[in-house]
Structures are given as structure tokens and as C-alpha cells.
Design a protein around this motif. Sequence first.
Motif, mmCIF file in Angstrom:
data_model
loop_
_atom_site.group_PDB
_atom_site.id
_atom_site.type_symbol
_atom_site.label_atom_id
_atom_site.label_comp_id
_atom_site.label_asym_id
_atom_site.label_seq_id
_atom_site.Cartn_x
_atom_site.Cartn_y
_atom_site.Cartn_z
ATOM 1 N N LEU A 214 -3.522 7.399 2.184
ATOM 2 C CA LEU A 214 -3.201 5.796 1.989
ATOM 3 C C LEU A 214 -2.026 5.240 2.830
ATOM 4 O O LEU A 214 -2.183 4.267 3.694
ATOM 5 N N GLN B 46 -8.188 -2.006 4.609
ATOM 6 C CA GLN B 46 -7.017 -2.260 5.537
ATOM 7 C C GLN B 46 -7.636 -1.984 6.962
ATOM 8 O O GLN B 46 -6.875 -1.580 7.810
ATOM 9 N N MET C 134 -9.910 0.737 -0.481
ATOM 10 C CA MET C 134 -8.452 0.022 0.046
ATOM 11 C C MET C 134 -8.559 0.625 1.614
ATOM 12 O O MET C 134 -8.095 -0.297 2.449
ATOM 13 N N ALA D 155 -1.998 2.803 6.168
ATOM 14 C CA ALA D 155 -1.121 1.510 6.063
ATOM 15 C C ALA D 155 -0.078 1.430 7.114
ATOM 16 O O ALA D 155 -0.123 0.144 7.713
ATOM 17 N N TYR E 24 0.869 -1.228 -0.043
ATOM 18 C CA TYR E 24 0.084 0.076 0.023
ATOM 19 C C TYR E 24 0.818 1.153 0.087
ATOM 20 O O TYR E 24 0.475 2.220 -0.694
ATOM 21 N N PHE F 13 -6.720 -6.151 -4.207
ATOM 22 C CA PHE F 13 -5.712 -4.938 -4.007
ATOM 23 C C PHE F 13 -5.108 -4.458 -5.658
ATOM 24 O O PHE F 13 -5.053 -3.383 -5.963
#
Lengths: 651, 99, 297
Positions: free
Chosen positions: B43, C66, C62, B47, B6, C25
Motif C-alpha cells: 500500500l 489510487q 484502495m 501511494a 494512505y 477512503f
Amino acid sequence: MTTLAATGVFRYSWLLLAFPVFGAAVLLLGGRRTNKWGHVLGVLMSLASLVYGLIAFFALLGQSGAARSQDLHMYSWIPVNGFQANIGLLIDPLSISFVLLITGVGSLILIYAVAYMAHDTDRRRFFGYLNLFIASMLLLVLSDNYLGLYVGWEGVGLASYLLIGFWQFKQSAAVAAKKAFVVNRVGDAGLTLAIMLMFAEFGTFNFTGVFDSAKSGGSGVATALGLLLLLGACGKSAQVPLQSWLLDAMEGPTPVSALIHAATMVTAGVYLIVRSNPIFNDAPTAQLAVTVVGAVTLLFGAIIGCAKDDIKKALAGSTMSQIGYMTLAAGLGPAGYVFAIAHLLAHGFFKAGLFLGAGSVLHGMDDEVNMRRYGGLRKLLPITFVTFGLGYLAIIGIPPFSGFFTKDSIIDAAWEKGGTSGWILAACAIIGAGITAFYMSRVMLMTYFGPKRWEENGVIGGAGAHPPFTEAERHIPHPHESPLLMTVPMILLAVGSVAAGWFLIVNYRFADFLAPVVGLPPDQHGIWTWPGIIALILAVFGVGIAWAMYGRVPVLATAPRGSVLTRAARADLYGDAFNESVLMRPGQWLTRLSVYFDSRGVDGLVNGLAATIGGTSGRMRKLQTGFVRSYALSMLIGAVLLLAGLLVVRL
Amino acid sequence: MSPAHYVFLAVILFVIGAVGVLVRRNAILVFMSIELMLNACNLAFVAFARMHGNLDGQVVAFFVMVVAAAEVVVGLAILMAIYRARKSASVDDANLLKY
Amino acid sequence: MHSLILANGGAGGTNLDPLFDEAFFWILAVLAVSAALAMILVRQAVHCALMLAVVMLCLAVMYAMQGAPFLAFVQVIVYTGAVLMLFLFVVMLIGVSSAESLKETIRGQRLWASLAGIGLAVLLVVGIGHAAIGSAAPTTSANNTDNLTGLAQLIFTTYVFPFEVTSALLITAALGAMVLAHRERSAPKPTQREVARRKIESGQVQPEPPPGVYALHNAVDLPAMLPDGSTTDRSVSTAIEQRDVQLGRHPQDTEALDLSVEERIDAELQLEAARLGRVTTSEPEPGPQTDEGTDHE
């Protein structure tokens, strides 16, 4: 050398300097206010010095032995630890002889100048400069140490410059003055180095100190000193190789030529050598160099004098030659010192007389100097003719006039030297005597005898303060005898021309007088010697040849082309050409090169640096486009570089 | 997928956004590229939050969003004012700092 | 990568199967990157905004993958739904039609920008690759709360000060926007009397007619008819006009001055067909008859 501290009348020796200094100061600082009586003051100051000089002379004669060297300490000039420079006066036979010569001949010439410069508006300034000269010259000969001598040396150089260029508005005079000064400077460099060497080796400037140390010092130092002193003497006395200025110095007024460039200043070099005789006595190489210089100049000056149509320049060539005689004698060691000085004193009389006579002729011929425009003046200027004639007979060495005694003594001394050098030197001196007779007879014949060339052709003039006449308005002069103030000095000098030589040489009167300073000549010879007789015969020959060329044959109005030697002699035996090509042109090229290097090299470097920075900034300026995106791009690139740097360090 | 993937994706999006800022001339599009960069940062934060096992990264991402919103509001208002004055939204028009 | 320990939501990842996790992903990653590239390369501003929306939505998914569901929804609602729409509004106001030419004016900008970008990417990847990014950490049993509660706890305890400050920031931003967008009246507000006088003097007393009544495909692109039968171009939005020009359809092509309805329809159809590259027959469609214009005051 031992000296006595000054006592009695010698304690006032500083008056000798004070009078002319005072005169110079008043006349030069006083300005136009002193115009009316300036010349009188000048003459009086010189006469005052003469009077004191005579008093001192007779007082000195009253002393005996070591007491004949009286040293007067005037003041401490530079009292620094390890470097003691004083101003002091030394009255001894050598210096007092010079004092009498300078003040005596000087006063006569000053009286002459009162009348000669009567029509000149700057007469007062002229007398101021002459007083300055007399003061400097007296300091030169009276000083008891080399530093004071140097001060006087420079002073006479300055006075010479001022007086040669007295008519400043004349381009030729200004150039001649500069030339004289520059060439003198070369000689002065030699004297300076000698004085520095003296201090470095002996630690003192005093004559006593130096001469005592010179005896103990090695001959290497003495030779070096001797050669350097010779260089200084060459500059001041116009000896080869520094002779080029003397003929040009005739641009000055005639009294200047008479006093400075005939009788006194140009003899300063001989004085220096004779005064430094302890140094020279230890340096045979230097002595040889001195004699060689003397011999060469002797012939050099004589040959130049043969071809000059300018009466003053002919006499200047004669001066150069006669001083060559003196230098030659001075280089012979104790055998010649006395005769050098004797000839110097006699020369002072007759050369000054000759110059004053020439001045008288100039005065009558409206400042025309070209002898080809003279002719038949003996009846019109009778007194001038007689005095000039006596001086002429003296210089060519006809007995019983001065030159015979003194010149023959020199020739004999050279002959007595022995060896190859002695023979060659004597030969040079004898031949020189012959040539002297030739050119002096030429002068006499062209000036005083023959038809009156100036009646048909007129004169142009131009030697004085007034500009020359143009070709169209040629002027017919009315030559007349000079006024009393001019003729009386000439007559008195003629007396000297007649009697001085006999007076000094016979019975070794002067040799005994000068012995404490220079030592006695080893060989005492009589009046008539073989070399002397040969010289006399040659002199008569010279007169005869001159009569054949100029007496019988009419003198041409314009100078003919002449032989190679004649043309060379007219060009001063290419002395000026040599100086120019060997010294001046390279100097010019050097300065041009320096200027080029400076403007292109140094300036180019500086300007180039500035231009580079300017150009770079001009190019870098273009980075500022004004666009936000360009700036953002540079930010990003900067961030990338920073990151790269960080990673390189960290990883 | 591990958080590393990521993060790499975030790097790529960030770089694309950066190049976009430099390349586009319209001011709005420059803004949008900046928004893209901010999103890429978000993002990455998320992560990392997953990597550490706590929620701090998410809180920071949350705040980033808030600040981005405020920034967009003000920025676009400025853009409107400029457009009204000049009738052009091109970023290249402001070049008076030119040499 | 394969040692995911799946807890019940919260940190540590979703409850997704590892296979699905990977597949999702990669699909989303490719989509996001291509959308981002498209965003910086297309000409029209609106298209760029839409590409950005795609990227944001991918990122939202995403986040969800996560284990940040709250953030995912905030991303969709706030970021995509509000901020991006704000962008679209501004695009509309400023110039949806102003298509930017793709020619670069600054020399070397594109080259250096791409080089710098590639450099930056390489450096960051290298740097991050060297860093020890471990795998997803498991949650401790003490913090076994769900995502929203955990976030709330953090925001209102540890991060309460930034929270307060950002709220002040938001207020300031709102105020700032109001101030910046405010237009000062340069002239006093015209009174009703003034407005009436202006209207009569200009000759256009009644309001502009709305776009055309006859709808073929899109009525807003047909000019309205005036009482005397002429069309007025002023009823068509300039944006639509410009679009028409772009597409090669000139306003005079749609002029209905001397044509009857059928002819107009025919003309329209032919134009359409010519554009599409095929020939169709016209179908007359009955439409309401035109009045001879109602006079409005």
C-alpha cells in the motif's frame, strides 16, 4: 687519623682471617667426614691466628708513632663510580688488642670446648660455627672501613644465632636464637642507617675518610651518627633498650656463652663506639646518651642478676652490667675510652673464666643450672672453685685483682666528668659496684658453700643436649673435677683475671699504647681515689649482706616468693613483657589487620567483582528464554530504538 | 486523499502485523501477520508511486506480491513438514535455545 | 488534498469525485484496521484467515482508487484468491479445530509487544509526518499511456532483470515446496496381496461407510449404520466430532442403536431446541426407510 700502607709482616695480616675462614669452610662443608679431627682443626686454626696476632703485636710495638697504624688493602669489593667499597685491614693498637683478646681467649675456650662437648655428636659443627664466629669477629675489629665492619657485624650475629640454637631440637634454644637475632636486627638497622648517613654526608666508608670529614662536618650530622651508632651498639652489646636477648642466649652451650656472650661479641658495641671516637667527640649529646644508656644498663643488669637462680643467667646479668660500665666509660670521651677498653679486656678474662667455671660445675652436676640445687661444691671441684673464686674477686673489684683497677678507673673518670651528670654517673657506678658484689657473692655462696643440697633433692638437669630428668627420677649427681682440657684454660684465664688489670692500668701502660687511636685521658689520677674507696667499701658491704642472706641462713630448695623487686628482677625487670606488649602485640594486630584487609578487602573486591559478574550473567542469562517470540520482540524493540535514534539525529 | 493518508494507514497496518507476529502462538497465524505486513508495504509503495507520478512503485509492489507468494509456498511447506514430525504447530515448542 | 488533478486513469488518481474519494477512503480504512485487529485477536485460525481476506480486499479497492487497477486485480486474484486460499488449505490440514488458548505463556510479552508496536507507530508517523509527502503528482503528457501498458513497459525494460530473477525464484519455490512436502516411504509400498491380508486380519474388510444417510440438517455429522443396525463412529469426520463436543453435543446423543426414526428425530429436535433456548414441536419428516443393511464384500 693517618694510616700507613702495610709493610713487612703486616702485609700478611689477611692470614688472621684466612685461618679461621679456612677452618670454618672445611668443617662446615666437609660434613661428617671431618668429625674425627674437626675439633682439632678448629683449635689449630684459632691458635694459628693467635700466633700471627702475637707476631703482629710485637711487630707493632716495634713501630712507633704514625707507623702504628698499618692499613692493608685486600681487594676492591664494589668498585662502582661514586661508591667505592673495599675490604681492607687496619692494624693499630685498638684492633690488635681486640685481636689478641679474641684469638687468645677464643683459643682457650676452644680447647675447653673440646672436652666440654666431647659427648656431643655435633661437636665438629660446633667448631665450624666457632671458627666462623672468630673469622667474623676478627673482620669486625680489623676492618678499615665501616662496610667491612658491618660485614663482620652481621657475621657475628649469624654465628651467635647458629650457636645459641646449636641444640636445635630444644624449643627453648631455637626461640632464644630467633629472639637474639631479631633484637640484634633492630640494632643493625641503626648501624645501617649510620653507614648510609656517612656515605650520604661524607661520600666514603673508610675510617680515615669519615673521621677527617667528621671534623669538618656539623655537629648535627655527628649527633645523628652518634645516636645511630649507639643504637647499633645497644643491639649487639645487649644494652637497654635492646637487652632482652642476652639472658635467653644462655640456652647455648657454655663455651658459646663464655666466648660470644661474655668476652667478645657483646663487646663489639663498645668497640664500635670507641673506634668512632672522632664522631662522638664532636657530638656531646650523643655522648651523653651513651653514658645514660651505660648507667641504666649497669643498674638494670645488676638488679636482674640478683634474683636469678640459674647460674648462667646470673652471670649473663653480670655481663650486661659490666658492659654497661664499658659503655658508660666510652661515653665519657677521651677521658674514658682507654678505661672502657681496659675493662673490656680484663672483663674478657674474668668473665670467660667465670663462665668456664660455671660450665665446669654444669659438667659435674649433669647439666643442672639451678643454684638452689648446688651447694658445698668447693671441696669436690677444687680447681674450678679456685679459678672461679679468683674471677669473682676480680669482678667485685677487690685489690689487687683486675676489676679493681679497671672499674675504679671508670668510676674515677665518671667522677672527673664533673657537673650533675658526672656526679650521677659516678653514683650509679658505685652503687652498681655494691650490687655486683652482692650478687656475685650470692652465686659463690649458693654454689660452693653450704650444705650439699643436691644430695637430698637430686638434680633435674636439662641445660645440655640431653632432656631433663622427670620429677620422679631425680638424679643424684656425682660432682667431679673436670678433665685437664677444661681446667688448664680455666687456670690460664684465672691468671688473666688476677693480673690483667694491674698490667694495663698501672703506669698508664695501656693508655699510652692506645693513645694514637683514642687520645690520652686528660686527668691522670692515681690508683687510690675517693670514689674508688667508697666503691670498695660498698663492695665489702655487698659481700656482707650476701653472706647474711645466703651464707648464714640455709638456702631454700625452691625459690621463695620474694619481694616486689625480687619478682620484678626474676621477670628481667619486665623487659620481655614490655617488648611484647609495646612491640609484639601491635605487630600481631597489624598483621592480623593486614590479613583481614587482604582477605576481606582485596580478596573481597576481587571475589566480589567475580561474583557480581557471575550474578549479572546469571540474571542476564534469563533473557534467553528460547522462545522465538521473545527474540522477535527484542528485534522489534531494537528496530524501534534504531529508528528513534535515526529520527533524533535527523530531525 | 493525499498519499500521506494512505501511508499512515500503511503504517498502522504494518504495526498491527508486527504485533501480531509477536503475540500469536500458532505458526500459521504468525505467517498471516507477516502477510499483513507485506500488504501494508504494498500500500505504501502504491501511494508513493502516485506521489511521484510514475509507476515504479507499482512495479515494486507487483514484485513484492510475487516474492510473497513464493515465500508463502515454501513457508507453509516447511510448516507442514514440522507439523508432521511434531504434531504441533505452536511456535513456542521450539525453545531448546533456552538458558 | 483537494488539489487533485484528475487525468484519464493512470497516475494521479482515479476519476472519483473528491467527496467519494474521501468517503471511500475512510470507510475502507476503518474496515481494514478493524479487520486487522480482529485478525490478531480472534481464537480460531479460520476466522483469522477470513479477516485477512477482508483486509486484502479493502487494500485492493484502495489500489484501484489510487490509479493502480492492474495491481488491484492482481491483489484479488493472486494474493487473496491464491495465497490466502493456500493458507486456508494448510489450516485445514494442520488443525482447524486446534483452538489456540488466549492465555499468554511468556511473561510480559503482550505488554512489551504492544508498547513496542505503539512506539514503532508513533516513530513512523512522526518520521513520515516530517517528510514532505507531496500531493499526488500529475502525469506528464509524454507518458500518457494507460496503467497496464505503462507497467508492462517498466517491467520489461527497466525491471527486466528482477523480473527474470523472480521467475527463477518462483520455480525454486515450487520445487522447494515439492521437496519439503514429499514424504519418503519408510516401508516398501504394500502390494495388493499385503493389503488384502491386512484387511481381512483387521476385520474391517469393506471400506468405511460414508456418513449417515438420513439428512436432517447436515448428514455428515450423523454416523453411518452398519449392516447389523449399529452405528459406527468411524464414519464421522473427527473434525465434526470435535465440533460437536465443543457445542455440547455428544456423539452418544446421536446414537441410533435402539431408537426408531421418529424418536431419533425427536431427540435431535429437542437437542436443537435446547441449544437454541426455545421449545419446538417435532415435525416428523418422512425419510427413506432404512434397510436392514446391505452386506458389502
